[in-house]
Design a protein around this motif. Structure first.
Motif, PDB file in Angstrom:
ATOM      1  N   SER A 156       5.202  -2.179   9.735  1.00  0.00           N
ATOM      2  CA  SER A 156       5.472  -1.476   8.488  1.00  0.00           C
ATOM      3  C   SER A 156       6.689  -0.597   8.693  1.00  0.00           C
ATOM      4  CB  SER A 156       4.274  -0.623   8.060  1.00  0.00           C
ATOM      5  OG  SER A 156       4.037   0.395   9.004  1.00  0.00           O
ATOM      6  N   PHE A 157       7.322  -0.241   7.593  1.00  0.00           N
ATOM      7  CA  PHE A 157       8.418   0.720   7.686  1.00  0.00           C
ATOM      8  C   PHE A 157       8.363   1.675   6.509  1.00  0.00           C
ATOM      9  CE2 PHE A 157      10.499  -2.762   5.340  1.00  0.00           C
ATOM     10  CZ  PHE A 157      11.065  -2.072   4.280  1.00  0.00           C
ATOM     11  N   ASN A 158       8.865   2.858   6.750  1.00  0.00           N
ATOM     12  CA  ASN A 158       9.067   3.879   5.729  1.00  0.00           C
ATOM     13  C   ASN A 158      10.521   4.297   5.807  1.00  0.00           C
ATOM     14  OD1 ASN A 158       6.381   4.536   4.529  1.00  0.00           O
ATOM     15  ND2 ASN A 158       5.889   4.830   6.683  1.00  0.00           N
ATOM     16  N   THR A 159      11.217   4.185   4.684  1.00  0.00           N
ATOM     17  CA  THR A 159      12.605   4.634   4.621  1.00  0.00           C
ATOM     18  C   THR A 159      12.619   6.024   3.988  1.00  0.00           C
ATOM     19  OG1 THR A 159      13.327   2.346   4.344  1.00  0.00           O
ATOM     20  CG2 THR A 159      14.924   4.067   3.804  1.00  0.00           C
ATOM     21  N   HIS A 160      13.322   6.931   4.650  1.00  0.00           N
ATOM     22  CA  HIS A 160      13.403   8.321   4.203  1.00  0.00           C
ATOM     23  C   HIS A 160      14.852   8.664   3.881  1.00  0.00           C
ATOM     24  CE1 HIS A 160       9.409   9.610   5.904  1.00  0.00           C
ATOM     25  NE2 HIS A 160       9.606   8.468   6.556  1.00  0.00           N
ATOM     26  N   ALA A 161      15.030   9.568   2.927  1.00  0.00           N
ATOM     27  CA  ALA A 161      16.340  10.156   2.662  1.00  0.00           C
ATOM     28  C   ALA A 161      16.173  11.668   2.694  1.00  0.00           C
ATOM     29  CB  ALA A 161      16.877   9.717   1.303  1.00  0.00           C
ATOM     30  N   ILE A 162      17.075  12.327   3.364  1.00  0.00           N
ATOM     31  CA  ILE A 162      17.092  13.789   3.335  1.00  0.00           C
ATOM     32  C   ILE A 162      18.075  14.169   2.237  1.00  0.00           C
ATOM     33  CG2 ILE A 162      17.562  15.923   4.594  1.00  0.00           C
ATOM     34  CD1 ILE A 162      16.672  14.422   7.125  1.00  0.00           C
ATOM     35  N   ILE A 163      17.499  14.652   1.131  1.00  0.00           N
ATOM     36  CA  ILE A 163      18.258  14.979  -0.074  1.00  0.00           C
ATOM     37  C   ILE A 163      18.176  16.483  -0.285  1.00  0.00           C
ATOM     38  CG2 ILE A 163      18.463  14.612  -2.558  1.00  0.00           C
ATOM     39  CD1 ILE A 163      16.989  11.891  -2.087  1.00  0.00           C
ATOM     40  N   ASN A 164      19.321  17.150  -0.248  1.00  0.00           N
ATOM     41  CA  ASN A 164      19.367  18.608  -0.384  1.00  0.00           C
ATOM     42  C   ASN A 164      18.386  19.293   0.567  1.00  0.00           C
ATOM     43  OD1 ASN A 164      21.340  18.694  -2.490  1.00  0.00           O
ATOM     44  ND2 ASN A 164      19.747  18.051  -3.913  1.00  0.00           N
ATOM     45  N   GLY A 165      18.298  18.783   1.797  1.00  0.00           N
ATOM     46  CA  GLY A 165      17.460  19.394   2.817  1.00  0.00           C
ATOM     47  C   GLY A 165      15.981  19.026   2.747  1.00  0.00           C
ATOM     48  N   ILE A 193      11.575   4.617   9.703  1.00  0.00           N
ATOM     49  CA  ILE A 193      10.593   4.636  10.784  1.00  0.00           C
ATOM     50  C   ILE A 193       9.871   3.288  10.738  1.00  0.00           C
ATOM     51  CG2 ILE A 193       8.504   5.686  11.733  1.00  0.00           C
ATOM     52  CD1 ILE A 193      10.942   7.529  11.909  1.00  0.00           C
ATOM     53  N   VAL A 194       9.981   2.520  11.825  1.00  0.00           N
ATOM     54  CA  VAL A 194       9.320   1.222  11.929  1.00  0.00           C
ATOM     55  C   VAL A 194       8.126   1.379  12.861  1.00  0.00           C
ATOM     56  CG1 VAL A 194       9.592  -1.226  12.493  1.00  0.00           C
ATOM     57  CG2 VAL A 194      11.565   0.083  11.682  1.00  0.00           C
ATOM     58  N   SER A 195       6.971   0.912  12.420  1.00  0.00           N
ATOM     59  CA  SER A 195       5.741   0.939  13.217  1.00  0.00           C
ATOM     60  C   SER A 195       5.254  -0.494  13.359  1.00  0.00           C
ATOM     61  CB  SER A 195       4.662   1.770  12.522  1.00  0.00           C
ATOM     62  OG  SER A 195       5.118   3.067  12.279  1.00  0.00           O
ATOM     63  N   TRP A 196       4.901  -0.886  14.589  1.00  0.00           N
ATOM     64  CA  TRP A 196       4.424  -2.248  14.794  1.00  0.00           C
ATOM     65  C   TRP A 196       3.496  -2.335  15.982  1.00  0.00           C
ATOM     66  CZ3 TRP A 196       8.757  -0.552  17.081  1.00  0.00           C
ATOM     67  CH2 TRP A 196       9.017  -0.956  18.379  1.00  0.00           C
ATOM     68  N   ARG A 197       2.798  -3.457  16.025  1.00  0.00           N
ATOM     69  CA  ARG A 197       1.923  -3.743  17.160  1.00  0.00           C
ATOM     70  C   ARG A 197       2.664  -4.704  18.074  1.00  0.00           C
ATOM     71  NH1 ARG A 197      -1.892  -6.655  19.634  1.00  0.00           N
ATOM     72  NH2 ARG A 197      -2.078  -8.541  18.426  1.00  0.00           N
ATOM     73  N   ASP A 198       2.914  -4.252  19.301  1.00  0.00           N
ATOM     74  CA  ASP A 198       3.585  -5.080  20.297  1.00  0.00           C
ATOM     75  C   ASP A 198       2.565  -6.069  20.861  1.00  0.00           C
ATOM     76  OD1 ASP A 198       4.803  -6.193  22.551  1.00  0.00           O
ATOM     77  OD2 ASP A 198       5.870  -4.339  23.025  1.00  0.00           O
ATOM     78  N   ILE A 199       2.793  -7.349  20.626  1.00  0.00           N
ATOM     79  CA  ILE A 199       1.858  -8.388  21.065  1.00  0.00           C
ATOM     80  C   ILE A 199       1.714  -8.392  22.580  1.00  0.00           C
ATOM     81  CG2 ILE A 199       1.502 -10.893  21.216  1.00  0.00           C
ATOM     82  CD1 ILE A 199       2.711 -11.116  18.421  1.00  0.00           C
ATOM     83  N   GLN A 200       2.843  -8.201  23.293  1.00  0.00           N
ATOM     84  CA  GLN A 200       2.792  -8.270  24.755  1.00  0.00           C
ATOM     85  C   GLN A 200       1.994  -7.120  25.377  1.00  0.00           C
ATOM     86  OE1 GLN A 200       6.689  -8.609  24.050  1.00  0.00           O
ATOM     87  NE2 GLN A 200       7.025 -10.658  24.881  1.00  0.00           N
ATOM     88  N   SER A 201       2.234  -5.907  24.936  1.00  0.00           N
ATOM     89  CA  SER A 201       1.545  -4.750  25.517  1.00  0.00           C
ATOM     90  C   SER A 201       0.274  -4.368  24.755  1.00  0.00           C
ATOM     91  CB  SER A 201       2.479  -3.542  25.546  1.00  0.00           C
ATOM     92  OG  SER A 201       2.721  -3.080  24.232  1.00  0.00           O
ATOM     93  N   GLU A 202       0.109  -4.951  23.577  1.00  0.00           N
ATOM     94  CA  GLU A 202      -1.023  -4.641  22.693  1.00  0.00           C
ATOM     95  C   GLU A 202      -1.081  -3.148  22.344  1.00  0.00           C
ATOM     96  OE1 GLU A 202      -4.632  -6.327  24.204  1.00  0.00           O
ATOM     97  OE2 GLU A 202      -3.860  -8.370  24.052  1.00  0.00           O
ATOM     98  N   LYS A 203       0.096  -2.537  22.194  1.00  0.00           N
ATOM     99  CA  LYS A 203       0.191  -1.129  21.821  1.00  0.00           C
ATOM    100  C   LYS A 203       0.860  -0.996  20.460  1.00  0.00           C
ATOM    101  CE  LYS A 203       0.517   0.696  26.491  1.00  0.00           C
ATOM    102  NZ  LYS A 203       1.324   1.451  27.437  1.00  0.00           N
ATOM    103  N   ASN A 204       0.544   0.080  19.759  1.00  0.00           N
ATOM    104  CA  ASN A 204       1.229   0.415  18.513  1.00  0.00           C
ATOM    105  C   ASN A 204       2.431   1.277  18.869  1.00  0.00           C
ATOM    106  OD1 ASN A 204      -0.614  -0.937  16.849  1.00  0.00           O
ATOM    107  ND2 ASN A 204      -1.999   0.813  16.907  1.00  0.00           N
ATOM    108  N   ILE A 205       3.582   0.922  18.318  1.00  0.00           N
ATOM    109  CA  ILE A 205       4.841   1.579  18.671  1.00  0.00           C
ATOM    110  C   ILE A 205       5.561   2.011  17.394  1.00  0.00           C
ATOM    111  CG2 ILE A 205       7.068   1.277  19.835  1.00  0.00           C
ATOM    112  CD1 ILE A 205       5.719  -0.889  21.553  1.00  0.00           C
TER     113      ILE A 205
END
Length: 144
Positions: A57-66, A115-127
């Motif tokens: 999943s990803f979330n795109t953020h913008a910093i607008i006027n702080g 911010i990209v979040s994913w499950r690494d198949i090789q390590s089986e960890k969320n990154i």
């Protein structure tokens, strides 16, 4: 007869967004800012270095006027195969207003990041990884 029109005309802004992190690459993403709409779309997010995941999943953020605003998000889960590349999709949203209550311009946008979040198949960890897509300070330095 020619005359002078004293109306303030707010220009349209079309900003190409791209960036990399250790494992991901974003290309072709675009942000459009007009007095009538705020739009972000057309991008591709790719897993680099022949790595694979079955969900991200990803979330795109913008910093607008702080203020940090989430402007786009997407989640993808593969049912039968792993994911190496995916369209970002897009969204049109309400027009963001500046401190004076007027539609924002590119001057009001300090940074855009994902911010990209994913499950690494090789390590089986969320990154999680951060990808800077636009930074006003970087653009100001490169134009000097």
């Amino acid at each position: 007869m020619s005359g002078c029109n004293n109306q303030n005309i707010t220009p349209d802004y079309h900003l190409p967004l791209s960036g990399n992190s250790n494992h991901w690459q974003v290309s072709g993403y675009e942000m459009s800012i007009t007095p009538e709409e705020f739009k972000i779309d057309n991008g591709t997010i790719s897993f680099k270095n022949e790595r694979r995941t079955d969900s991200f999943s990803f979330n795109t953020h913008a910093i607008i006027n702080g203020t940090d605003e989430t402007i786009h998000h997407k989640s993808v889960t593969a049912m039968t195969a792993s994911i190496t590349e995916e369209s970002t999709g897009g969204i049109e949203s309400v027009v963001f207003k500046n401190n004076n209550g007027e539609p924002i311009t590119l001057e009001d946008v300090n940074e855009v990041y994902m911010i990209v979040s994913w499950r690494d198949i090789q390590s089986e960890k969320n990154i999680n990884e951060r990808i800077t897509l636009y930074s006003k300070s970087d653009n100001e330095q490169s134009s000097e």
